[in-house]
Scaffold this active site. Structure first.
Site, PDB file in Angstrom:
ATOM      1  N   PRO A 119       0.628  -1.313  -0.064  1.00 50.73           N
ATOM      2  CA  PRO A 119      -0.031  -0.133  -0.125  1.00 50.73           C
ATOM      3  C   PRO A 119       0.970   1.345  -0.084  1.00 50.73           C
ATOM      4  O   PRO A 119       1.961   1.439   0.716  1.00 50.73           O
ATOM      5  CB  PRO A 119      -0.748  -0.242   1.173  1.00 50.73           C
ATOM      6  CG  PRO A 119      -0.039  -1.055   2.089  1.00 50.73           C
ATOM      7  CD  PRO A 119       0.653  -1.908   1.265  1.00 50.73           C
ATOM      8  N   LEU A 120       0.569   2.245  -0.867  1.00 48.46           N
ATOM      9  CA  LEU A 120       1.381   3.269  -1.020  1.00 48.46           C
ATOM     10  C   LEU A 120       0.528   4.636  -1.220  1.00 48.46           C
ATOM     11  O   LEU A 120      -0.416   4.637  -1.941  1.00 48.46           O
ATOM     12  CB  LEU A 120       2.348   3.322  -2.472  1.00 48.46           C
ATOM     13  CG  LEU A 120       3.315   1.962  -2.308  1.00 48.46           C
ATOM     14  CD1 LEU A 120       3.695   1.765  -3.816  1.00 48.46           C
ATOM     15  CD2 LEU A 120       4.621   2.447  -1.515  1.00 48.46           C
TER      16      LEU A 120
ATOM     17  N   HIS B 150      -6.253  -1.810   7.846  1.00 47.75           N
ATOM     18  CA  HIS B 150      -4.752  -0.882   8.119  1.00 47.75           C
ATOM     19  C   HIS B 150      -4.973  -0.674   9.604  1.00 47.75           C
ATOM     20  O   HIS B 150      -5.717  -0.076  10.341  1.00 47.75           O
ATOM     21  CB  HIS B 150      -4.726   0.444   7.422  1.00 47.75           C
ATOM     22  CG  HIS B 150      -3.699   1.006   7.448  1.00 47.75           C
ATOM     23  ND1 HIS B 150      -2.474   0.576   8.315  1.00 47.75           N
ATOM     24  CD2 HIS B 150      -3.093   1.928   6.838  1.00 47.75           C
ATOM     25  CE1 HIS B 150      -1.556   1.351   8.070  1.00 47.75           C
ATOM     26  NE2 HIS B 150      -1.807   2.400   7.214  1.00 47.75           N
TER      27      HIS B 150
ATOM     28  N   ALA C  94      -1.848  -0.444  11.348  1.00 44.90           N
ATOM     29  CA  ALA C  94      -0.463  -0.247  11.348  1.00 44.90           C
ATOM     30  C   ALA C  94      -0.244   1.292  11.561  1.00 44.90           C
ATOM     31  O   ALA C  94      -0.947   2.223  11.265  1.00 44.90           O
ATOM     32  CB  ALA C  94       0.317  -1.199  10.266  1.00 44.90           C
ATOM     33  N   ASN C  95       1.094   1.552  11.513  1.00 46.20           N
ATOM     34  CA  ASN C  95       1.764   2.664  11.268  1.00 46.20           C
ATOM     35  C   ASN C  95       1.088   3.997  12.060  1.00 46.20           C
ATOM     36  O   ASN C  95       1.215   5.324  11.357  1.00 46.20           O
ATOM     37  CB  ASN C  95       1.792   2.995   9.825  1.00 46.20           C
ATOM     38  CG  ASN C  95       2.545   1.943   9.067  1.00 46.20           C
ATOM     39  OD1 ASN C  95       3.407   1.357   9.630  1.00 46.20           O
ATOM     40  ND2 ASN C  95       2.327   1.891   7.760  1.00 46.20           N
TER      41      ASN C  95
ATOM     42  N   TYR D  98      -2.004   4.654  13.078  1.00 47.05           N
ATOM     43  CA  TYR D  98      -3.254   5.333  12.641  1.00 47.05           C
ATOM     44  C   TYR D  98      -4.222   4.773  13.720  1.00 47.05           C
ATOM     45  O   TYR D  98      -3.987   4.027  14.674  1.00 47.05           O
ATOM     46  CB  TYR D  98      -3.656   5.218  11.055  1.00 47.05           C
ATOM     47  CG  TYR D  98      -2.627   5.677  10.406  1.00 47.05           C
ATOM     48  CD1 TYR D  98      -2.835   7.216  10.265  1.00 47.05           C
ATOM     49  CD2 TYR D  98      -1.670   5.087   9.544  1.00 47.05           C
ATOM     50  CE1 TYR D  98      -1.653   7.656   9.443  1.00 47.05           C
ATOM     51  CE2 TYR D  98      -0.649   5.702   8.929  1.00 47.05           C
ATOM     52  CZ  TYR D  98      -0.815   7.173   8.835  1.00 47.05           C
ATOM     53  OH  TYR D  98       0.226   7.768   8.074  1.00 47.05           O
TER      54      TYR D  98
ATOM     55  N   GLY E  46       7.456  -1.624  -1.732  1.00 49.89           N
ATOM     56  CA  GLY E  46       6.909  -0.515  -1.781  1.00 49.89           C
ATOM     57  C   GLY E  46       7.547   0.421  -2.924  1.00 49.89           C
ATOM     58  O   GLY E  46       6.946   0.457  -4.026  1.00 49.89           O
TER      59      GLY E  46
HETATM   60  C1  8OZ Z   1       3.168   7.930   4.499  1.00 49.75           C
HETATM   61  C2  8OZ Z   1       2.673   9.181   4.303  1.00 49.75           C
HETATM   62  C3  8OZ Z   1       1.212   9.211   4.357  1.00 49.75           C
HETATM   63  C4  8OZ Z   1       0.531   7.966   4.901  1.00 49.75           C
HETATM   64  C5  8OZ Z   1       1.109   4.778   6.164  1.00 49.75           C
HETATM   65  C6  8OZ Z   1      -0.511   5.506   4.808  1.00 49.75           C
HETATM   66  O1  8OZ Z   1       2.300   4.665   6.729  1.00 49.75           O
HETATM   67  C7  8OZ Z   1       0.424   5.753   5.369  1.00 49.75           C
HETATM   68  C8  8OZ Z   1       1.410   7.079   4.962  1.00 49.75           C
HETATM   69  C9  8OZ Z   1       2.532   6.922   4.692  1.00 49.75           C
HETATM   70  O2  8OZ Z   1       0.512   3.511   6.618  1.00 49.75           O
END
Ligand code: 8OZ
Length: 359
Positions: A24-25, A175, A177-178, A180, A316
């Site tokens: 996912p990007l 999602h 992860a990361n 959120y 990615g």
């Molecule tokens: C980088 C910039 C904006 C969003 C993620 C959806 O890290 C993102 C994201 C990454 O999962």
């Protein structure tokens, strides 16, 4: 003969012709009102030889937005826009799932309806700045969600899943992860709740499990994946005991018989150093497919698959710059280099103009 990146695979009900997955990007190039437009069709169609495309993270509602020019998956016009993409990818023999996204506190009132405050498990402002239409702006303190509001967000995931199926996707990826919303519930630096959604591993995982159960009820478990990033510090995230937490989360997700678990095996997006973590422990605790992600190259991807660590590898940056990454890997051709200045937003440049082999 042992398995490698070019072996076919089955993740749940999704048949992959190879194990080279497009990660996912986020590319910030959707049209008006979050409707995918023709350059987005071209971009995904160009990459349809991937064994599986996971779309860019896609907001499930107006409140799920946190960056400019994101596509959505909650209106009829968005469904119609995505349908052109799934049709184009399927016509080329590819498979595509959509990543369902709610950003939680990683947003800004200027990106939300009626200048609403972003929502989060707890009213804790993340360090850093939001990307807005006015440029970079400090994050604000989000509003802590009341437990009574969570079913509405689960309903938004259900609605988005129905939209995704109507748009012809082969499945959905949750999602989590990361940094959120769902990850904000999981990790204890962003979740200080004292109700059933905070404290113990079970409580912090509860919201993700409720979302997963609801999405599975609509799509069928064999069309659902989930993404986790146990030690990615991006978006000001940390946890006091990631191994114990994510082993728990992995076992709990495993009980749904999902198509796959997708794991960011370290830190990404320059969020900083990640701490040591035993990803093979997670892999062993999950009975479905396992997609690994983190700066893998061809050789490391093949090793991870041959050893049984992963069923597929998500690439990615290489897919940004190489629409024909699968062919390039298969003939050991050199890769185009990615231009990071055109990752987030812009035109066809750095999006659909990377050359194919022999062009
Ligand atoms: C980088 C910039 C904006 C969003 C993620 C959806 O890290 C993102 C994201 C990454 O999962």
């Amino acid at each position: 003969m042992s398995l490698n990146l070019f072996s076919p695979a089955k993740l749940g009900s999704i048949n992959l012709s190879n194990r080279i997955v497009m990660a996912p990007l986020t590319r910030n190039r959707a049209g008006e009102a979050g409707v995918p437009q023709s350059i987005n069709v071209t971009y995904y169609e160009q990459r349809a030889t991937a064994g599986l495309i996971i779309t860019e993270a896609t907001p499930i509602s107006e409140m799920a937005h946190g960056y400019p020019l994101l596509p959505g998956i909650y209106t009829d016009a968005q469904v119609a826009g995505w349908k052109k993409i799934t049709d184009a990818v399927h016509a080329k023999g590819g498979k595509i799932v959509i990543q369902l996204w709610h950003v939680g506190r990683i947003s800004h009132p200027s990106l939300l309806p009626n200048n609403a405050l972003p929502v989060a498990p707890s009213a804790i402002k993340p360090a850093g700045q939001a990307f807005t239409y006015q440029g970079l702006v400090d994050y604000v303190e989000p509003r802590a969600l009341d437990a009574s509001e969570l079913p509405e967000i689960v309903a938004d995931y259900v609605h988005a899943t129905k939209c995704a199926l109507a748009a012809g996707f082969d499945g959905v990826e949750i999602h989590a992860a990361n940094g959120y919303l769902l990850d904000q519930f999981l990790r204890d630096d962003s979740n200080k709740r004292t109700d059933n959604y905070g404290g113990s591993y079970e409580n912090r995982a509860r919201f993700l499990m409720e979302v997963t159960e609801a999405v599975v009820a609509v799509a069928g478990a064999d069309k659902v994946g989930a993404r986790l990033s146990p030690v990615n510090p991006f978006n000001d995230m940390k946890d006091s005991n990631p191994q114990a937490l994510f082993n728990y989360v992995t076992e709990a997700l495993s009980r749904f018989n999902l198509a796959y678990l997708h794991v960011v095996e370290g830190g990404i997006h320059g969020g900083g150093e990640s701490e040591p973590f035993d990803f093979s422990a997670m892999r062993k605790l999950f009975k479905g497919g396992y997609i690994a992600n983190l700066a893998y190259d061809k050789a490391r991807g093949n090793t991870a698959i041959a050893s049984g660590h992963a069923d597929a590898i998500a690439y990615g940056v290489p897919f940004i710059a190489n629409p024909d990454l699968v062919e390039r890997y298969s003939v050991d051709a050199p890769l185009n280099e990615a231009d990071s200045s055109s990752f987030y937003g812009g035109s066809e440049k750095g999006y659909t103009d990377y050359p194919f082999l022999g062009a």
